[in-house]
Design a protein around this motif. Structure first.
Motif, PDB file in Angstrom:
ATOM      1  N   MET A  77       0.835  -1.180   0.000  1.00  0.00           N
ATOM      2  CA  MET A  77       0.000   0.000   0.000  1.00  0.00           C
ATOM      3  C   MET A  77       0.881   1.246   0.000  1.00  0.00           C
ATOM      4  O   MET A  77       1.938   1.282   0.612  1.00  0.00           O
ATOM      5  CB  MET A  77      -0.911  -0.011   1.225  1.00  0.00           C
ATOM      6  N   ASN A  78       0.453   2.270  -0.662  1.00  0.00           N
ATOM      7  CA  ASN A  78       1.217   3.498  -0.769  1.00  0.00           C
ATOM      8  C   ASN A  78       0.761   4.489   0.305  1.00  0.00           C
ATOM      9  O   ASN A  78      -0.376   4.898   0.334  1.00  0.00           O
ATOM     10  CB  ASN A  78       1.013   4.099  -2.167  1.00  0.00           C
ATOM     11  N   TYR A  79       1.685   4.866   1.166  1.00  0.00           N
ATOM     12  CA  TYR A  79       1.390   5.824   2.231  1.00  0.00           C
ATOM     13  C   TYR A  79       1.966   7.169   1.832  1.00  0.00           C
ATOM     14  O   TYR A  79       3.171   7.293   1.614  1.00  0.00           O
ATOM     15  CB  TYR A  79       1.990   5.357   3.560  1.00  0.00           C
ATOM     16  N   LYS A  80       1.120   8.161   1.739  1.00  0.00           N
ATOM     17  CA  LYS A  80       1.550   9.484   1.318  1.00  0.00           C
ATOM     18  C   LYS A  80       2.031  10.276   2.532  1.00  0.00           C
ATOM     19  O   LYS A  80       1.234  10.728   3.346  1.00  0.00           O
ATOM     20  CB  LYS A  80       0.412  10.230   0.634  1.00  0.00           C
ATOM     21  N   ILE A  81       3.334  10.419   2.637  1.00  0.00           N
ATOM     22  CA  ILE A  81       3.941  11.165   3.733  1.00  0.00           C
ATOM     23  C   ILE A  81       4.386  12.509   3.187  1.00  0.00           C
ATOM     24  O   ILE A  81       5.120  12.585   2.206  1.00  0.00           O
ATOM     25  CB  ILE A  81       5.147  10.418   4.323  1.00  0.00           C
ATOM     26  N   ASP A 115      -1.839  11.043   6.500  1.00  0.00           N
ATOM     27  CA  ASP A 115      -3.272  11.021   6.793  1.00  0.00           C
ATOM     28  C   ASP A 115      -3.771   9.680   7.294  1.00  0.00           C
ATOM     29  O   ASP A 115      -4.816   9.605   7.927  1.00  0.00           O
ATOM     30  CB  ASP A 115      -4.077  11.417   5.554  1.00  0.00           C
ATOM     31  N   VAL A 116      -3.043   8.609   7.020  1.00  0.00           N
ATOM     32  CA  VAL A 116      -3.488   7.282   7.425  1.00  0.00           C
ATOM     33  C   VAL A 116      -2.469   6.661   8.368  1.00  0.00           C
ATOM     34  O   VAL A 116      -1.290   7.022   8.367  1.00  0.00           O
ATOM     35  CB  VAL A 116      -3.703   6.352   6.209  1.00  0.00           C
ATOM     36  N   ARG A 117      -2.939   5.732   9.171  1.00  0.00           N
ATOM     37  CA  ARG A 117      -2.060   5.027  10.102  1.00  0.00           C
ATOM     38  C   ARG A 117      -1.462   3.831   9.381  1.00  0.00           C
ATOM     39  O   ARG A 117      -2.173   2.931   8.934  1.00  0.00           O
ATOM     40  CB  ARG A 117      -2.869   4.577  11.309  1.00  0.00           C
ATOM     41  N   GLY A 118      -0.162   3.823   9.245  1.00  0.00           N
ATOM     42  CA  GLY A 118       0.512   2.747   8.538  1.00  0.00           C
ATOM     43  C   GLY A 118       1.282   1.865   9.491  1.00  0.00           C
ATOM     44  O   GLY A 118       1.129   1.943  10.712  1.00  0.00           O
TER      45      GLY A 118
END
Length: 135
Positions: A1-5, A77-80
């Motif tokens: 999954m791609n986490y946008k930091i 924005d999301v918890r990874g």
């Protein structure tokens, strides 16, 4: 999954959401409760859960009487996973030494009541009453 930091200098995010995304707390409501209780400070000032945290801010988080002092490196924005969450902040060296000292103190601390087992005997009760000034 791609986490946008986002590591842009103008990137901002609610402090309770950032604490949750950075995995300091399991749920966002626990993070908001900690902020409400004054256990989270940004640049030394207590804040409300809606306060924005920005890249470069110094955040102090108190969890179970252990204070983490971290510099915000990014927002997400999301918890990874933990590996991604760890990239959102950098702990200060002073904080690391204080946490290590506290961990060592907790490891070597012996609870005074640990040797006691069960209820006090009649003899123990008399001694307790005598020491506490009871009749």
């Amino acid at each position: 999954m791609n986490y946008k930091i986002s590591t842009e200098p103008d990137a901002r995010m609610r402090i309770d959401k950032w604490l949750w995304a950075a995995r300091f707390f399991k749920t966002r409501s626990l993070a908001a409760d900690a902020v409400e209780k004054g256990r989270v400070r940004i640049a030394g000032a207590t804040v409300k859960p809606a306060k924005d945290v920005r890249v470069g801010d110094l955040v102090q988080v108190e969890i179970e009487r252990i204070v983490w002092e971290v510099r915000v490196l990014g927002t997400c924005d999301v918890r990874g996973p933990a590996a991604v969450a760890h990239t959102l902040y950098a702990e200060t060296p002073e904080s690391q030494t204080k946490r290590a000292a506290e961990a060592e103190r907790r490891r070597t601390y012996r609870e005074p009541a640990a040797a006691l087992q069960g209820r006090p005997t009649k003899r123990d009760r008399r001694i307790i009453d005598k020491l506490s000034g009871g009749d």
